[in-house]
Write a protein that holds these residues in place. Structure first.
Motif, PDB file in Angstrom:
ATOM      1  N   THR A   1       0.817  -1.221   0.000  1.00  0.00           N
ATOM      2  CA  THR A   1       0.000   0.000   0.000  1.00  0.00           C
ATOM      3  C   THR A   1       0.850   1.269   0.000  1.00  0.00           C
ATOM      4  N   ASP A   2       2.150   1.153   0.280  1.00  0.00           N
ATOM      5  CA  ASP A   2       3.030   2.316   0.163  1.00  0.00           C
ATOM      6  C   ASP A   2       3.083   2.822  -1.270  1.00  0.00           C
ATOM      7  N   PHE A   3       2.657   1.988  -2.215  1.00  0.00           N
ATOM      8  CA  PHE A   3       2.674   2.362  -3.626  1.00  0.00           C
ATOM      9  C   PHE A   3       1.278   2.548  -4.193  1.00  0.00           C
ATOM     10  N   SER A   4       0.268   2.500  -3.357  1.00  0.00           N
ATOM     11  CA  SER A   4      -1.107   2.701  -3.817  1.00  0.00           C
ATOM     12  C   SER A   4      -1.361   4.179  -4.045  1.00  0.00           C
ATOM     13  N   GLY A   5      -2.248   4.464  -4.969  1.00  0.00           N
ATOM     14  CA  GLY A   5      -2.655   5.845  -5.192  1.00  0.00           C
ATOM     15  C   GLY A   5      -1.632   6.680  -5.936  1.00  0.00           C
ATOM     16  N   LEU A   6      -0.819   6.080  -6.807  1.00  0.00           N
ATOM     17  CA  LEU A   6       0.165   6.849  -7.567  1.00  0.00           C
ATOM     18  C   LEU A   6      -0.458   7.590  -8.743  1.00  0.00           C
ATOM     19  N   LYS A   7      -1.734   7.358  -8.968  1.00  0.00           N
ATOM     20  CA  LYS A   7      -2.396   7.929 -10.137  1.00  0.00           C
ATOM     21  C   LYS A   7      -2.172   9.440 -10.284  1.00  0.00           C
ATOM     22  N   PRO A   8      -2.417  10.254  -9.254  1.00  0.00           N
ATOM     23  CA  PRO A   8      -2.227  11.693  -9.446  1.00  0.00           C
ATOM     24  C   PRO A   8      -0.762  12.117  -9.419  1.00  0.00           C
ATOM     25  N   ILE A   9       0.089  11.307  -8.826  1.00  0.00           N
ATOM     26  CA  ILE A   9       1.492  11.694  -8.648  1.00  0.00           C
ATOM     27  C   ILE A   9       2.358  11.245  -9.813  1.00  0.00           C
ATOM     28  N   GLY A  10       2.114  10.073 -10.333  1.00  0.00           N
ATOM     29  CA  GLY A  10       2.907   9.540 -11.433  1.00  0.00           C
ATOM     30  C   GLY A  10       3.812   8.422 -10.968  1.00  0.00           C
ATOM     31  N   PRO A  11       4.703   7.959 -11.842  1.00  0.00           N
ATOM     32  CA  PRO A  11       5.588   6.849 -11.507  1.00  0.00           C
ATOM     33  C   PRO A  11       6.495   7.174 -10.325  1.00  0.00           C
ATOM     34  N   ARG A  12       6.981   6.113  -9.671  1.00  0.00           N
ATOM     35  CA  ARG A  12       7.908   6.290  -8.547  1.00  0.00           C
ATOM     36  C   ARG A  12       9.101   5.365  -8.761  1.00  0.00           C
ATOM     37  N   LEU A  13      10.298   5.913  -8.738  1.00  0.00           N
ATOM     38  CA  LEU A  13      11.517   5.146  -8.895  1.00  0.00           C
ATOM     39  C   LEU A  13      12.092   4.836  -7.522  1.00  0.00           C
ATOM     40  N   THR A  14      12.281   3.548  -7.247  1.00  0.00           N
ATOM     41  CA  THR A  14      12.895   3.096  -6.003  1.00  0.00           C
ATOM     42  C   THR A  14      14.053   2.198  -6.404  1.00  0.00           C
ATOM     43  N   GLY A  15      15.270   2.634  -6.110  1.00  0.00           N
ATOM     44  CA  GLY A  15      16.440   1.902  -6.591  1.00  0.00           C
ATOM     45  C   GLY A  15      16.392   1.890  -8.105  1.00  0.00           C
ATOM     46  N   ASP A  16      16.430   0.709  -8.695  1.00  0.00           N
ATOM     47  CA  ASP A  16      16.327   0.613 -10.150  1.00  0.00           C
ATOM     48  C   ASP A  16      14.979   0.046 -10.593  1.00  0.00           C
ATOM     49  N   ILE A  17      13.983   0.108  -9.712  1.00  0.00           N
ATOM     50  CA  ILE A  17      12.642  -0.383 -10.029  1.00  0.00           C
ATOM     51  C   ILE A  17      11.712   0.811 -10.199  1.00  0.00           C
ATOM     52  N   LEU A  18      11.073   0.885 -11.357  1.00  0.00           N
ATOM     53  CA  LEU A  18      10.108   1.943 -11.637  1.00  0.00           C
ATOM     54  C   LEU A  18       8.704   1.404 -11.407  1.00  0.00           C
ATOM     55  N   ILE A  19       8.006   1.972 -10.442  1.00  0.00           N
ATOM     56  CA  ILE A  19       6.632   1.595 -10.136  1.00  0.00           C
ATOM     57  C   ILE A  19       5.723   2.536 -10.911  1.00  0.00           C
ATOM     58  N   LEU A  20       4.896   1.958 -11.765  1.00  0.00           N
ATOM     59  CA  LEU A  20       3.982   2.755 -12.571  1.00  0.00           C
ATOM     60  C   LEU A  20       2.660   2.961 -11.852  1.00  0.00           C
ATOM     61  N   PRO A  21       1.970   4.059 -12.141  1.00  0.00           N
ATOM     62  CA  PRO A  21       0.608   4.205 -11.633  1.00  0.00           C
ATOM     63  C   PRO A  21      -0.247   3.092 -12.246  1.00  0.00           C
ATOM     64  N   ILE A  22      -1.364   2.783 -11.633  1.00  0.00           N
ATOM     65  CA  ILE A  22      -2.180   1.656 -12.073  1.00  0.00           C
ATOM     66  C   ILE A  22      -2.571   1.755 -13.538  1.00  0.00           C
ATOM     67  N   ASP A  23      -2.824   2.919 -14.058  1.00  0.00           N
ATOM     68  CA  ASP A  23      -3.209   3.048 -15.463  1.00  0.00           C
ATOM     69  C   ASP A  23      -2.039   2.814 -16.414  1.00  0.00           C
ATOM     70  N   GLY A  24      -0.810   2.794 -15.912  1.00  0.00           N
ATOM     71  CA  GLY A  24       0.341   2.514 -16.764  1.00  0.00           C
ATOM     72  C   GLY A  24       0.335   1.086 -17.281  1.00  0.00           C
ATOM     73  N   PHE A  25      -0.243   0.168 -16.529  1.00  0.00           N
ATOM     74  CA  PHE A  25      -0.213  -1.244 -16.904  1.00  0.00           C
ATOM     75  C   PHE A  25      -1.550  -1.951 -16.730  1.00  0.00           C
TER      76      PHE A  25
END
Length: 116
Positions: free
Chosen positions: A60-84
Motif C-alpha cells: 500500500t506504500d505504492f497505492s494511489g500513484l495515479k495523481p502523482i505519477g511513476p515512482r523510482l525506487t532503486g532501479d525499479i520503476l513503479i507505474l501508476p495503475i493506469d500505466g499497466f
C-alpha cells in the motif's frame, strides 16, 4: 523471482505428496497464481523494494500513484495503475472504456495458462 517460484512449487509438491516430479503436480488456479503469478510477483518485488528503501513497509506504500505519477525506487520503476492495468474494477484503475494518457498497454487478464 525464479527461486521464489521454484520454492513455492516444491512446497506445493510436498503438500500434495508429489515429491518425485513436478510434472506430476496438479495445481489449482489459486495455487498457480500464488506460486508464480501476480501474488508471487508482488511478494518478490516488495522484498526487493524493502531492501532498497527501508521506508517501504507494505504494498500500500505504492497505492494511489495515479495523481502523482511513476515512482523510482532503486532501479525499479513503479507505474501508476493506469500505466499497466487499465480496466480492472478492483484497483481503482480507469475502467470506463476510455484509454487514459498514462496507459502504456492493456493487460487482458485472460488466464490463457488455464487452458494449457
Amino acid at each position: 523471482m525464479a527461486y521464489h517460484a521454484i520454492d513455492s512449487l516444491e512446497r506445493f509438491a510436498a503438500e500434495h505428496g508429489t515429491n518425485e516430479s513436478l510434472a506430476d503436480l496438479e495445481l489449482s488456479s489459486i495455487e498457480v497464481m500464488t506460486s508464480s503469478g501476480p501474488a508471487s510477483w508482488t511478494d518478490v518485488l516488495l522484498e526487493q523494494l524493502k531492501e532498497m528503501d527501508p521506508g517501504v513497509k507494505e504494498v500500500t506504500d505504492f497505492s494511489g500513484l495515479k495523481p502523482i505519477g511513476p515512482r523510482l525506487t532503486g532501479d525499479i520503476l513503479i507505474l501508476p495503475i493506469d500505466g499497466f492495468g487499465i480496466g480492472q474494477p478492483h484497483s481503482n484503475s480507469t475502467n470506463d472504456g476510455s484509454i487514459p494518457e498514462a496507459a502504456l498497454l492493456k493487460h487482458k487478464f485472460r488466464g490463457s495458462w488455464r487452458d494449457a
